[in-house]
Design an enzyme around this catalytic site. Structure first.
Site, mmCIF file in Angstrom:
data_model
loop_
_atom_site.group_PDB
_atom_site.id
_atom_site.type_symbol
_atom_site.label_atom_id
_atom_site.label_comp_id
_atom_site.label_asym_id
_atom_site.label_seq_id
_atom_site.Cartn_x
_atom_site.Cartn_y
_atom_site.Cartn_z
ATOM 1 N N GLN A 1 37.209 34.246 43.413
ATOM 2 C CA GLN A 1 37.746 33.981 42.073
ATOM 3 C C GLN A 1 37.037 32.788 41.446
ATOM 4 O O GLN A 1 36.714 32.788 40.253
ATOM 5 C CB GLN A 1 39.256 33.699 42.183
ATOM 6 C CG GLN A 1 39.905 33.344 40.859
ATOM 7 C CD GLN A 1 39.926 34.527 39.904
ATOM 8 O OE1 GLN A 1 40.374 35.598 40.271
ATOM 9 N NE2 GLN A 1 39.451 34.341 38.683
ATOM 10 N N CYS B 1 43.438 33.227 36.509
ATOM 11 C CA CYS B 1 42.811 34.269 37.339
ATOM 12 C C CYS B 1 43.436 35.630 37.119
ATOM 13 O O CYS B 1 42.818 36.645 37.434
ATOM 14 C CB CYS B 1 42.892 33.866 38.812
ATOM 15 S SG CYS B 1 44.565 33.781 39.470
ATOM 16 N N ASP C 1 48.056 29.216 36.970
ATOM 17 C CA ASP C 1 48.198 30.448 37.755
ATOM 18 C C ASP C 1 49.691 30.702 37.883
ATOM 19 O O ASP C 1 50.522 29.853 37.518
ATOM 20 C CB ASP C 1 47.518 30.261 39.133
ATOM 21 C CG ASP C 1 47.487 31.536 39.967
ATOM 22 O OD1 ASP C 1 47.706 32.634 39.406
ATOM 23 O OD2 ASP C 1 47.256 31.435 41.192
ATOM 24 N N HIS D 1 40.862 31.205 47.565
ATOM 25 C CA HIS D 1 40.417 32.396 46.810
ATOM 26 C C HIS D 1 39.012 32.112 46.269
ATOM 27 O O HIS D 1 38.806 31.987 45.071
ATOM 28 C CB HIS D 1 41.413 32.666 45.670
ATOM 29 C CG HIS D 1 41.307 34.028 45.064
ATOM 30 N ND1 HIS D 1 40.430 34.997 45.508
ATOM 31 C CD2 HIS D 1 41.973 34.590 44.014
ATOM 32 C CE1 HIS D 1 40.584 36.089 44.770
ATOM 33 N NE2 HIS D 1 41.499 35.871 43.853
ATOM 34 N N ARG E 1 34.466 38.720 37.400
ATOM 35 C CA ARG E 1 34.673 39.017 38.811
ATOM 36 C C ARG E 1 33.603 39.994 39.308
ATOM 37 O O ARG E 1 33.102 39.856 40.418
ATOM 38 C CB ARG E 1 36.083 39.605 39.059
ATOM 39 C CG ARG E 1 37.247 38.639 38.776
ATOM 40 C CD ARG E 1 37.269 37.428 39.693
ATOM 41 N NE ARG E 1 37.245 37.763 41.103
ATOM 42 C CZ ARG E 1 38.312 38.143 41.813
ATOM 43 N NH1 ARG E 1 39.505 38.189 41.256
ATOM 44 N NH2 ARG E 1 38.205 38.434 43.106
ATOM 45 N N ARG F 1 41.581 40.889 52.133
ATOM 46 C CA ARG F 1 42.635 40.146 51.427
ATOM 47 C C ARG F 1 43.856 40.174 52.326
ATOM 48 O O ARG F 1 44.366 41.248 52.665
ATOM 49 C CB ARG F 1 42.952 40.792 50.071
ATOM 50 C CG ARG F 1 44.228 40.232 49.454
ATOM 51 C CD ARG F 1 44.443 40.610 48.016
ATOM 52 N NE ARG F 1 43.547 39.869 47.153
ATOM 53 C CZ ARG F 1 43.721 39.732 45.837
ATOM 54 N NH1 ARG F 1 44.777 40.285 45.243
ATOM 55 N NH2 ARG F 1 42.862 39.057 45.109
#
Ligand code: CP
Ligand code: NVA
Length: 311
Positions: free
Chosen positions: A139, A266, A227, A136, A294, A109
């Site tokens: 996700q 998310c 988001d 991402h 996830r 990340r």
């Protein structure tokens, strides 16, 4: 055989992601009500180790990859920029070559997507993008799983995105092209997604509409997604927050969507900014299913990277 990196959804492609979604559903069902740390019956990654590099904060990605590796029979370790030599300037290339001698896969990340690409270039084990400023993908495998679990067929689905044209939206657009669902993006001028991702979706057969009218984006949607308005690494600019305000997901916006529409986020959420408490805590919100997924998504991604799933 070429090393199977997962830097973006297209690295796997639609067929492999469909296989991931099926595998994730099977594995999730097979271990229903088990303790979270118990190993799956087939322990497919027994003895394997995943290294996780974090140059940004994380709760879900960190926990879900760790638990995913345990459930697959393997283990994970964390290197963060504050305490590893990466934080003192050791190169990505050397880090990739060292870790490739020690672990079976690497998750990163980071901010600049080019760093993840450089890591993959120098690594001889799979590299997984656990979020960059650009995308991402992990996700979105969890998001697709959540939509399917809630009875949505992906081809032809109408997805509305409200707010910032960010990394999460980029991966949604990539998925739209792979699975032929349509995306209406309600976004203030100046905060649109990168055109590269819009074109990618359109090339795949998805209809993508960009609008500055939140109602137009939400109307008739099967899925509403938003988001944070301020992603990690960005400044809290007052003009940006003001521009985003009309795109807050509230009850009246949800009413424009189909009656059985679901709300996704998310997380982490900023309730009162991009979403109201009524929607976040309301009956259409599936954000905690999405968060749990996830784990199940990561397991299938890891299996694909290890050549144990799909092509
Ligand atoms: N959604 C997500 O990636 O959460 P974290 O930042 O907590 O990992
Ligand atoms: N867009 C957000 C996602 C967090 C999981 C960010 O990059 O901070």
């Amino acid at each position: 055989m070429a090393v199977k990196h997962f830097l973006d959804l297209s690295d796997a492609g639609g067929d492999a992601i469909a296989a991931m979604l099926a595998d994730a559903q099977d594995r999730k069902a097979a271990r229903k009500d088990w303790p979270k740390g118990r190993v799956d019956a087939d322990a497919p990654l027994s003895g394997h180790v995943l290294a996780m590099i974090f140059e940004k904060n994380s709760t879900r990605t960190r926990a879900s990859f760790d638990i995913a590796m345990r459930q697959l029979g393997g283990s994970a370790l964390i290197l963060d920029s504050g305490t590893s030599q990466l934080g003192r300037g050791e190169s990505i290339a050397d880090t990739a070559r060292v870790l490739s001698r020690m672990v079976d896969a690497i998750m990163i990340r980071t901010d600049d997507h080019a760093k993840a690409e450089e890591l993959a270039h120098h690594a001889s084990v799979p590299v997984i993008n656990g979020l960059t400023d650009r995308s991402h993908p992990c996700q979105i495998v969890a998001d697709l799983l959540t939509m399917v679990e809630h009875g949505k067929a992906l081809p032809g689905l109408e997805l509305a995105w409200l707010g910032d044209g960010n990394n999460v939206l980029h991966s949604i657009l990539e998925a739209a092209g792979l699975f032929k669902f349509n995306v209406r993006v309600g976004v203030p001028q100046g905060y649109e997604p990168e055109s590269e991702f819009v074109e990618m979706a359109r090339r795949g057969g998805s209809t993508v509409t960009l609008t500055q009218d939140a109602g137009e984006a939400a109307r008739g949607a099967d899925i509403i997604v938003t988001d944070t308005w301020v992603s990690m690494g960005q400044q809290h600019a007052h003009n940006k927050l003001a521009a985003m305000a009309p795109f807050q997901v509230g009850a009246s916006l949800m009413e424009q969507a189909k009656p059985d529409a679901k709300f996704l986020h998310c997380l982490p959420a900023h309730v009162g900014d991009e979403v109201t408490e009524a929607v976040f805590e309301g009956p259409q919100s599936v954000v905690f299913d999405e968060a749990e997924n996830r784990i199940h998504a990561q397991k299938s991604i890891l299996l694909w990277c290890h050549g144990l799933l799909g092509t």
